[in-house]
Write a protein that holds these residues in place. Sequence first.
Motif, PDB file in Angstrom:
ATOM      1  N   TYR A  75       0.880  -1.267   0.065  1.00 28.18           N
ATOM      2  CA  TYR A  75       0.001  -0.036  -0.083  1.00 28.18           C
ATOM      3  C   TYR A  75       0.812   1.210  -0.011  1.00 28.18           C
ATOM      4  N   LEU A  76       2.119   1.254   0.825  1.00 32.95           N
ATOM      5  CA  LEU A  76       2.810   2.282   0.882  1.00 32.95           C
ATOM      6  C   LEU A  76       3.419   2.539  -0.717  1.00 32.95           C
ATOM      7  N   THR A  77       3.942   1.569  -1.264  1.00 30.40           N
ATOM      8  CA  THR A  77       4.536   1.479  -2.435  1.00 30.40           C
ATOM      9  C   THR A  77       3.602   2.284  -3.555  1.00 30.40           C
ATOM     10  N   ARG A  78       2.165   1.793  -3.255  1.00 28.67           N
ATOM     11  CA  ARG A  78       1.327   2.739  -4.425  1.00 28.67           C
ATOM     12  C   ARG A  78       1.245   4.185  -3.886  1.00 28.67           C
ATOM     13  N   ILE A 132       2.082   2.079   9.673  1.00 23.08           N
ATOM     14  CA  ILE A 132       2.355   2.677   8.383  1.00 23.08           C
ATOM     15  C   ILE A 132       2.188   4.063   7.746  1.00 23.08           C
ATOM     16  N   ASN A 133       1.042   4.514   8.589  1.00 24.03           N
ATOM     17  CA  ASN A 133       0.917   5.964   8.145  1.00 24.03           C
ATOM     18  C   ASN A 133       2.045   6.884   8.720  1.00 24.03           C
ATOM     19  N   GLY A 134       2.834   6.344   9.674  1.00 27.67           N
ATOM     20  CA  GLY A 134       4.106   7.240   9.883  1.00 27.67           C
ATOM     21  C   GLY A 134       4.916   7.675   8.820  1.00 27.67           C
ATOM     22  N   ALA A 135       5.102   6.564   7.904  1.00 30.10           N
ATOM     23  CA  ALA A 135       6.220   6.622   6.952  1.00 30.10           C
ATOM     24  C   ALA A 135       6.103   7.786   6.011  1.00 30.10           C
ATOM     25  N   PRO A 136       5.084   8.036   5.391  1.00 28.57           N
ATOM     26  CA  PRO A 136       4.825   9.480   4.453  1.00 28.57           C
ATOM     27  C   PRO A 136       5.307  10.687   5.212  1.00 28.57           C
ATOM     28  N   ILE A 137       4.888  10.689   6.620  1.00 29.52           N
ATOM     29  CA  ILE A 137       5.290  12.070   7.349  1.00 29.52           C
ATOM     30  C   ILE A 137       6.600  12.102   7.481  1.00 29.52           C
ATOM     31  N   ASN A 156      -2.449  11.163   0.655  1.00 28.35           N
ATOM     32  CA  ASN A 156      -2.433  12.716   1.056  1.00 28.35           C
ATOM     33  C   ASN A 156      -1.373  13.231   1.611  1.00 28.35           C
ATOM     34  N   VAL A 157      -0.486  12.513   2.339  1.00 28.82           N
ATOM     35  CA  VAL A 157       0.605  13.328   2.950  1.00 28.82           C
ATOM     36  C   VAL A 157       1.836  13.414   1.817  1.00 28.82           C
ATOM     37  N   MET A 158       1.947  12.151   1.105  1.00 28.81           N
ATOM     38  CA  MET A 158       3.077  11.917   0.157  1.00 28.81           C
ATOM     39  C   MET A 158       2.877  13.076  -0.867  1.00 28.81           C
ATOM     40  N   GLY A 159       1.868  13.220  -1.037  1.00 28.81           N
ATOM     41  CA  GLY A 159       1.129  14.187  -2.430  1.00 28.81           C
ATOM     42  C   GLY A 159       1.948  15.674  -2.007  1.00 28.81           C
ATOM     43  N   LEU A 160       1.563  16.103  -0.509  1.00 31.57           N
ATOM     44  CA  LEU A 160       2.276  17.175  -0.157  1.00 31.57           C
ATOM     45  C   LEU A 160       3.755  17.307  -0.328  1.00 31.57           C
ATOM     46  N   ALA A 161       4.315  16.212  -0.043  1.00 33.41           N
ATOM     47  CA  ALA A 161       5.944  16.118  -0.181  1.00 33.41           C
ATOM     48  C   ALA A 161       6.502  16.342  -1.476  1.00 33.41           C
ATOM     49  N   VAL A 162       5.510  16.179  -2.799  1.00 30.20           N
ATOM     50  CA  VAL A 162       5.861  16.242  -4.203  1.00 30.20           C
ATOM     51  C   VAL A 162       6.728  17.720  -4.058  1.00 30.20           C
ATOM     52  N   ILE A 200      -7.998   8.883  -6.939  1.00 30.04           N
ATOM     53  CA  ILE A 200      -6.851   8.672  -7.826  1.00 30.04           C
ATOM     54  C   ILE A 200      -6.572   7.050  -7.498  1.00 30.04           C
ATOM     55  N   LEU A 201      -6.493   6.513  -6.303  1.00 33.61           N
ATOM     56  CA  LEU A 201      -6.332   5.134  -5.881  1.00 33.61           C
ATOM     57  C   LEU A 201      -7.327   4.281  -6.366  1.00 33.61           C
ATOM     58  N   GLN A 202      -8.624   4.727  -6.254  1.00 37.53           N
ATOM     59  CA  GLN A 202      -9.709   4.122  -6.597  1.00 37.53           C
ATOM     60  C   GLN A 202      -9.776   3.849  -8.289  1.00 37.53           C
ATOM     61  N   LEU A 203      -9.558   4.855  -8.890  1.00 43.36           N
ATOM     62  CA  LEU A 203      -9.301   4.752 -10.266  1.00 43.36           C
ATOM     63  C   LEU A 203      -8.466   3.821 -10.725  1.00 43.36           C
ATOM     64  N   LEU A 204      -7.108   3.918  -9.982  1.00 42.57           N
ATOM     65  CA  LEU A 204      -5.977   3.325 -10.591  1.00 42.57           C
ATOM     66  C   LEU A 204      -5.990   1.687 -10.105  1.00 42.57           C
ATOM     67  N   TYR A 205      -6.530   1.575  -8.779  1.00 45.77           N
ATOM     68  CA  TYR A 205      -6.136   0.122  -8.283  1.00 45.77           C
ATOM     69  C   TYR A 205      -7.462  -0.476  -7.515  1.00 45.77           C
ATOM     70  N   HIS A 206      -8.527   0.239  -7.936  1.00 47.25           N
ATOM     71  CA  HIS A 206     -10.010  -0.117  -7.255  1.00 47.25           C
ATOM     72  C   HIS A 206      -9.881  -0.361  -5.968  1.00 47.25           C
ATOM     73  N   ASP A 207      -8.792   0.377  -5.220  1.00 46.04           N
ATOM     74  CA  ASP A 207      -8.921   0.182  -3.730  1.00 46.04           C
ATOM     75  C   ASP A 207      -8.492   1.312  -3.181  1.00 46.04           C
ATOM     76  N   ALA A 208      -9.301   2.114  -2.429  1.00 41.48           N
ATOM     77  CA  ALA A 208      -8.825   3.393  -1.959  1.00 41.48           C
ATOM     78  C   ALA A 208      -8.152   3.182  -0.486  1.00 41.48           C
ATOM     79  N   SER A 209      -7.972   2.177  -0.097  1.00 44.50           N
ATOM     80  CA  SER A 209      -7.568   1.827   1.243  1.00 44.50           C
ATOM     81  C   SER A 209      -6.127   2.567   1.706  1.00 44.50           C
ATOM     82  N   HIS A 210      -5.988   2.827   2.732  1.00 46.17           N
ATOM     83  CA  HIS A 210      -4.772   3.790   3.262  1.00 46.17           C
ATOM     84  C   HIS A 210      -4.599   4.924   2.553  1.00 46.17           C
ATOM     85  N   SER A 211      -5.494   5.649   1.804  1.00 42.97           N
ATOM     86  CA  SER A 211      -5.486   6.979   1.044  1.00 42.97           C
ATOM     87  C   SER A 211      -4.717   7.952   1.763  1.00 42.97           C
TER      88      SER A 211
END
Length: 540
Positions: free
Chosen positions: A290-293, A426-431, A372-378, A357-368
């Motif tokens: 999930y993190l790698t997605r 796992i939610n701590g990783a993108p932070i 949310n956080v990785m996007g801001l890091a861009v 985006i996750l729902q569109l690409l993977y049909h699974d929005a779990s752990h979105s």
Amino acid sequence: MENKITKTAVKKQNFLCGAAIIAASHIIIKIIGAIFKIPLDAYILKTEGMGIYNSAYTIYNWLFMLSTAGLPVAISKMVSESYARGNAREAERVFSIAKALMLVFGICGFSILFFGAKPFSKLLSAPSASLAMMTLAPSLLFTAMMSAYRGYSQGMNNMIPTAVSEVVESLGKLCMGLFLALYFLPMGIEYAAAGAIGGVTFGTLFAFIVLWTGNKVISKRLKKDKASYTNATDAKSGRQILKSLIATAIPITLGVSVFTLTSLIDTTMIMNQLAHLGYGETQRLSLYGYLTRAVTMFNVPPTVIAAISVSVVPTISAAISRGARKHATETAKSALRITILFAFPCAVGLSVMASPILQLLYHDASHSFLLNVMGLAVACVTLVQTSNAILQAYGHVWRPVVNMAIGGAVKVITNLILVSNPEININGAPIGTFLCYLTVMTLNMISIKKITGITYELSDFVVKPLLSVIVMGAATVICYDFIFRITSQYVISLLCAIAFACVVYGVMIFFVRCVKKEDIILLPKGDKIYALLVRLHIMK
């Protein structure tokens, strides 16, 4: 002398033209990558298999950076300086020595990964990844050799060989990776993951063949014109070139490898911390999948904006070598401003639209939340890329090393605190990733200001871009919610929201005057584009 150089058989592109070529290839690569990774993740390997795939890739990436990160930049810098002085023979000698050096590095990288696959996989708490690591090992040899060829062509401001080879590499990975993954799937997920990652090895082989063939053609053309401007008397000796290459490459390599090593430690920590929290190997690999997605989405904008980093080093280096420091400073400032204009909307868009985006690409929005956080890091990571390149071009190659090390320490400490918390895991990783790149970005921008004297106008670098993306982000969410209420179709809603966001952001950056005349002029046919914008009363 400079006029003679521009008449060589290899046509040189200016800074933004070269960046545009690389950016276009990277967009194509990302499309190919999506065609490869999305079905691979959603239908073949699933999150467990992708955990194996990415565990192997983590080790590979570290070794790849160790063997290839610094020398291409060093080659590009030294070749561009040699051509700026009209010394093509020295540039050719740099290339020859670099090829021999990269061959040695490639063989070492292959041996370490192939024979160390089992110990590495145990270190990551992912024993299933050893076969994938062994399959991936030969690509280190091919990528090392490719780096010499790409660095040489980039040093001549010819980005076409790099762009073409990268597209070929991606196509090879797509075709061979999916075929091998499906072929070995009946044997088990471990073999399917190894087959998928085998596509990377085939892709690098195909790309190297393309570069080698293309270089033969270009070399024949250069030999016809080279004698007219080659100054053989002041060419550096082979020993001097080797020393210069290593002296330039080592700090750059350390800077990148410090961070990739930090990422490796980070991955190891995450997997081990999840194990201590009671998760089994399948669960750990799934969570890491999930993190790698999120990481896959996070890596899209930096890959495209890396085109600026590739182009800015030879452009600034050549300008400094000619004594044109004002041009070098203007190029650096323009590169930072363009990076901001590209990165900010990507960051906000990924963050606010993470779930659809996750729902569109993977049909699974779990752990979105991860996206949310990785996007801001861009926004931070893209500025780190460009600012690193500027510092390297100015010869301050050790400064990014120190800044990246500090950022890496922030990442490790943050993950150590947050991932070990059962409620965060796992939610701590993108932070940790966000805080890391924010730290490095801040330190880099301060360093550039001290070294170059660049002034960061608050209005141009912060206020106007932020205002534009805030309006864009709000418009994106409102549009998505409105369309979804009418259609109940998240695909249609997301596509409409993205299209609307592009229009709103385009209007905003011209309305608040984010784009400067000098940015437009740097584009191919920039004077005509600027004249058209003035006639349309879009710019003054």
